[in-house]
Design an enzyme around this catalytic site. Structure first.
Site, short mmCIF file in Angstrom:
data_model
loop_
_atom_site.label_atom_id
_atom_site.label_comp_id
_atom_site.label_asym_id
_atom_site.label_seq_id
_atom_site.Cartn_x
_atom_site.Cartn_y
_atom_site.Cartn_z
N ASP A 1 1.00 -1.34 0.31
CA ASP A 1 -0.22 0.06 -0.29
C ASP A 1 0.73 1.26 -0.06
OD1 ASP A 1 -2.10 1.16 -0.02
OD2 ASP A 1 -2.74 1.25 2.41
N GLY A 2 0.43 2.64 -1.02
CA GLY A 2 0.72 3.45 -0.31
C GLY A 2 1.54 3.92 -2.16
N ASN A 3 0.79 3.64 -3.16
CA ASN A 3 2.13 4.05 -4.23
C ASN A 3 1.01 5.28 -4.46
OD1 ASN A 3 2.64 1.34 -4.71
ND2 ASN A 3 0.81 0.78 -6.26
N ARG B 1 -1.53 9.82 -9.78
CA ARG B 1 -0.90 8.24 -8.66
C ARG B 1 -0.68 6.98 -9.50
NH1 ARG B 1 -4.46 7.34 -4.73
NH2 ARG B 1 -4.49 5.42 -5.52
N HIS C 1 2.41 3.06 -8.86
CA HIS C 1 1.73 1.65 -9.53
C HIS C 1 3.61 1.64 -10.21
CE1 HIS C 1 -1.99 2.49 -7.25
NE2 HIS C 1 -2.66 2.62 -8.20
N SER D 1 -7.46 -5.59 -5.37
CA SER D 1 -8.82 -5.94 -3.76
C SER D 1 -9.61 -6.28 -4.92
CB SER D 1 -8.38 -5.63 -2.92
OG SER D 1 -9.51 -4.44 -3.14
N GLU E 1 -12.33 -4.60 -4.08
CA GLU E 1 -12.79 -3.62 -3.63
C GLU E 1 -12.45 -2.29 -4.82
OE1 GLU E 1 -12.37 -5.62 -0.94
OE2 GLU E 1 -14.21 -6.02 -0.91
N TRP F 1 -11.60 -2.74 -7.74
CA TRP F 1 -12.61 -2.54 -8.70
C TRP F 1 -13.50 -1.22 -8.69
CZ3 TRP F 1 -11.08 -4.62 -12.88
CH2 TRP F 1 -11.25 -5.99 -12.74
N LEU G 1 11.50 -20.25 -4.99
CA LEU G 1 10.51 -19.41 -4.32
C LEU G 1 8.80 -19.56 -4.72
CD1 LEU G 1 9.91 -16.88 -2.25
CD2 LEU G 1 10.11 -15.74 -3.93
N SER H 1 -7.87 -5.07 5.34
CA SER H 1 -8.40 -4.63 3.73
C SER H 1 -8.64 -6.32 2.72
CB SER H 1 -7.70 -3.58 3.32
OG SER H 1 -6.68 -2.69 3.92
N GLU I 1 1.71 -13.31 12.25
CA GLU I 1 2.28 -11.86 13.21
C GLU I 1 1.91 -10.79 11.87
OE1 GLU I 1 3.66 -12.48 16.35
OE2 GLU I 1 3.09 -14.01 15.59
#
Ligand code: IPE
Ligand code: IPE
Ligand code: MG
Length: 244
Positions: A16-18, A29, A33, A61, A63, A65, A127, A192, A203
């Site tokens: 978060d925070g882009n 914005r 991204h 997410s 949301e 959309w 990974l 969220s 954690e």
């Protein structure tokens, strides 16, 4: 570097925070991204280096959309572009890439890229990188319930046999271990609608760094925080110490 016993096997990140990163630079914005893709690349490399086995990244997410149409469409194009650009490098690094989320909601072009990337990296043994796009924790649980209900209705699954294991197996993360550590950048301390079921005993680590600025020091700080936690799962601290 080999993982020590205090390294989380599964790390989940809410990136978060882009938008704020961009706004602080008087940029649109979307520039935030774009810049965030670099932080993804660094995090994947560091996770692999530190011996993390599963990395699940929240990229978009259910949301999200609801955001302005232009931001959503630029984000979707960025996913296609980033996939195109990064998959070979991921493959060289033995990373297995997979996506979770409501694939039906994505454009055919993006789904095609996703499926090609998954197939290309399916045999890799390093990974496991899971990217959550059009993902919501509630959606995930509802889909699992729907599938379990269908099996109960057609008689292949006795209702009395339904337990937490049945449920977990139907969720997007399927048989993967739950995240041990959740990191959220950008200063907000909330989930969220990320992996609601799977984060039951994670954690939680929150940091103010905006996602495009998230670097090795931030990731290592989160891992150091994790290494100091005593995970009790409802037991007492004394029980855990006695079990060694
Ligand atoms: C996270 O950054 C990326 C997505 C949700 C797609 P934001 O776009 O939410 O950035 P802020 O929270 O507005 O700064
Ligand atoms: C969470 O960030 C979703 C992703 C990072 C993909 P948001 O920016 O959408 O979350 P809220 O709206 O602040 O809760
Ligand atoms: Mg945000």
């Amino acid at each position: 570097m080999a993982a020590d016993t205090n390294t989380p096997a599964h790390v989940a990140i809410i990136m978060d925070g882009n938008g704020r990163w961009a706004r602080r630079r008087a940029l649109p914005r979307h520039a935030g991204h774009r810049s965030g893709v670099g932080a993804v690349r660094r995090s994947v490399e560091l996770a692999a280096e530190r011996g993390v086995k599963y990395l699940t990244l929240f990229a978009f997410s259910s949301e999200n959309w609801s955001r302005p149409r232009d931001e959503v469409s630029k984000l979707m194009s960025l996913f296609v572009e980033a996939l195109q650009r990064e998959v070979d490098e991921l493959h060289r690094n033995n990373v297995r890439l997979e996506f979770i989320g409501a694939r039906k909601q994505l454009s055919p072009g993006l789904v095609e890229k996703i499926e090609a990337a998954e197939a290309h990296t399916a045999g890799n043994t390093g990974l496991r990188l899971l990217v959550a796009v059009a993902y919501g924790g509630r959606w995930d649980i509802v889909e699992a319930a729907r599938s379990i209900a269908a099996r109960a209705a057609d008689g292949t699954l006795p209702v009395d046999d339904i337990d937490a294991g049945t449920f977990a197996a139907e969720l997007q993360l399927g048989g993967l271990p739950d995240p041990d550590l959740l990191i959220r950048t950008g200063g907000e301390q909330r989930i969220s609608n990320f992996l609601l079921w799977n984060l039951a005993y994670a954690e939680l680590y929150f940091c103010d760094t905006l996602w495009p600025d998230f670097g090795d020091e931030d990731f290592d700080a989160a891992l150091a925080y994790f290494a100091q936690r005593q995970r009790r799962y409802g037991h007492t601290g004394e029980q855990i110490e006695a079990a060694g």
